[in-house]
Design a protein around this motif. Sequence first.
Motif, mmCIF file in Angstrom:
data_model
loop_
_atom_site.group_PDB
_atom_site.id
_atom_site.type_symbol
_atom_site.label_atom_id
_atom_site.label_comp_id
_atom_site.label_asym_id
_atom_site.label_seq_id
_atom_site.Cartn_x
_atom_site.Cartn_y
_atom_site.Cartn_z
ATOM 1 N N ASP A 120 0.819 -1.213 0.000
ATOM 2 C CA ASP A 120 0.000 0.000 0.000
ATOM 3 C C ASP A 120 0.852 1.261 0.000
ATOM 4 O O ASP A 120 0.467 2.288 -0.555
ATOM 5 C CB ASP A 120 -0.920 -0.020 1.218
ATOM 6 C CG ASP A 120 -1.886 1.155 1.227
ATOM 7 O OD1 ASP A 120 -2.636 1.305 0.250
ATOM 8 O OD2 ASP A 120 -1.881 1.919 2.213
ATOM 9 N N LEU A 121 2.028 1.197 0.634
ATOM 10 C CA LEU A 121 2.899 2.373 0.710
ATOM 11 C C LEU A 121 3.290 2.894 -0.671
ATOM 12 O O LEU A 121 3.386 4.104 -0.890
ATOM 13 C CB LEU A 121 4.181 2.024 1.482
ATOM 14 C CG LEU A 121 4.077 1.689 2.958
ATOM 15 C CD1 LEU A 121 5.448 1.321 3.486
ATOM 16 C CD2 LEU A 121 3.500 2.865 3.732
ATOM 17 N N ILE A 122 3.531 1.970 -1.574
ATOM 18 C CA ILE A 122 4.062 2.338 -2.882
ATOM 19 C C ILE A 122 3.062 3.180 -3.670
ATOM 20 O O ILE A 122 3.459 4.007 -4.508
ATOM 21 C CB ILE A 122 4.437 1.069 -3.683
ATOM 22 C CG1 ILE A 122 5.503 0.277 -2.917
ATOM 23 C CG2 ILE A 122 4.933 1.410 -5.070
ATOM 24 C CD1 ILE A 122 6.786 1.039 -2.659
ATOM 25 N N ASP A 123 1.789 3.023 -3.413
ATOM 26 C CA ASP A 123 0.759 3.740 -4.170
ATOM 27 C C ASP A 123 0.286 5.019 -3.470
ATOM 28 O O ASP A 123 -0.674 5.647 -3.930
ATOM 29 C CB ASP A 123 -0.450 2.820 -4.400
ATOM 30 C CG ASP A 123 -0.089 1.590 -5.220
ATOM 31 O OD1 ASP A 123 0.724 1.737 -6.151
ATOM 32 O OD2 ASP A 123 -0.608 0.492 -4.927
ATOM 33 N N ASP A 124 0.960 5.412 -2.394
ATOM 34 C CA ASP A 124 0.552 6.605 -1.639
ATOM 35 C C ASP A 124 1.257 7.828 -2.190
ATOM 36 O O ASP A 124 2.470 7.972 -2.032
ATOM 37 C CB ASP A 124 0.892 6.406 -0.162
ATOM 38 C CG ASP A 124 0.361 7.534 0.711
ATOM 39 O OD1 ASP A 124 -0.047 8.577 0.169
ATOM 40 O OD2 ASP A 124 0.377 7.374 1.946
#
Length: 267
Positions: A221-225
């Motif tokens: 999820d971090l990568i798409d923030d």
Amino acid sequence: MIASLGMYDPPWLRAANDALWQALAERLAHMGISDVPSSLTRDRPLPEIWTAPDLLLAQTCGYPLMTSLGESVVPVATPIHDAPGCDGPRHGSMVIVRRGDPAGTLDDLRGRRAAINSRDSNTGMNLFRAVLAPFAQGAGLFTRVLETGAHARSLAAVIAGKADVASIDAVTFALLRDRFPGVDRRVRILARTPVTPGLPLVTASSTPAGTVAALRRALGDLIDDPALAPTLRALRLTGFAILDRRDYEAVTDLEKSAFLAGYPTLC
């Protein structure tokens, strides 16, 4: 519980790693994971962190993962970096010499001095040993092998003339060049090593399977923030791959090949 991101955590990137951890910790808390540490542990030796029974997440090296750590940890995910020498979740090392060094091939390093970060490093020792083994012909190559304790110190030793060659992790080398552009005027890449899976994120073997799954979901999820885009750029981080111990057998396969070539110890 404790957490550490100490493998790519020089002083100028600590704020980025802190921001990455805070974002990850918030997501884990929202998923119902209890006792998530509020900050990263930086005051304990990394081997002690890796073997802590209350380890939630830390980054280790593929060589100790496959040798000394045994079943005490479980691989969670392997970062993917945007850096020369990286191929998805796999990466190698840059074999560097001083800019004016006359060496043209690895064979020209015979009788010279090498710097390595540690004997249990995949990128600093194991990959270096693997690429040197065909040239060693069952004998030692170097007059001295200096153990520096860190890739940055190995690079500095070459620049300062305390060593002639070092094998620098591709991600570390890119991060150092980002911070110190003058590095390219001081050293050059003589060769590149084979690539193996990168530095894995691990958790204690006692961590529940549900927590391991939550860690993987939160990391993805971090990568798409969008809010984390500057942090991810600073760390050259573009994603995470789910690898297991079988993927890391590539690390010990290279060790075996060096042994078979009669070069079991980098020397």
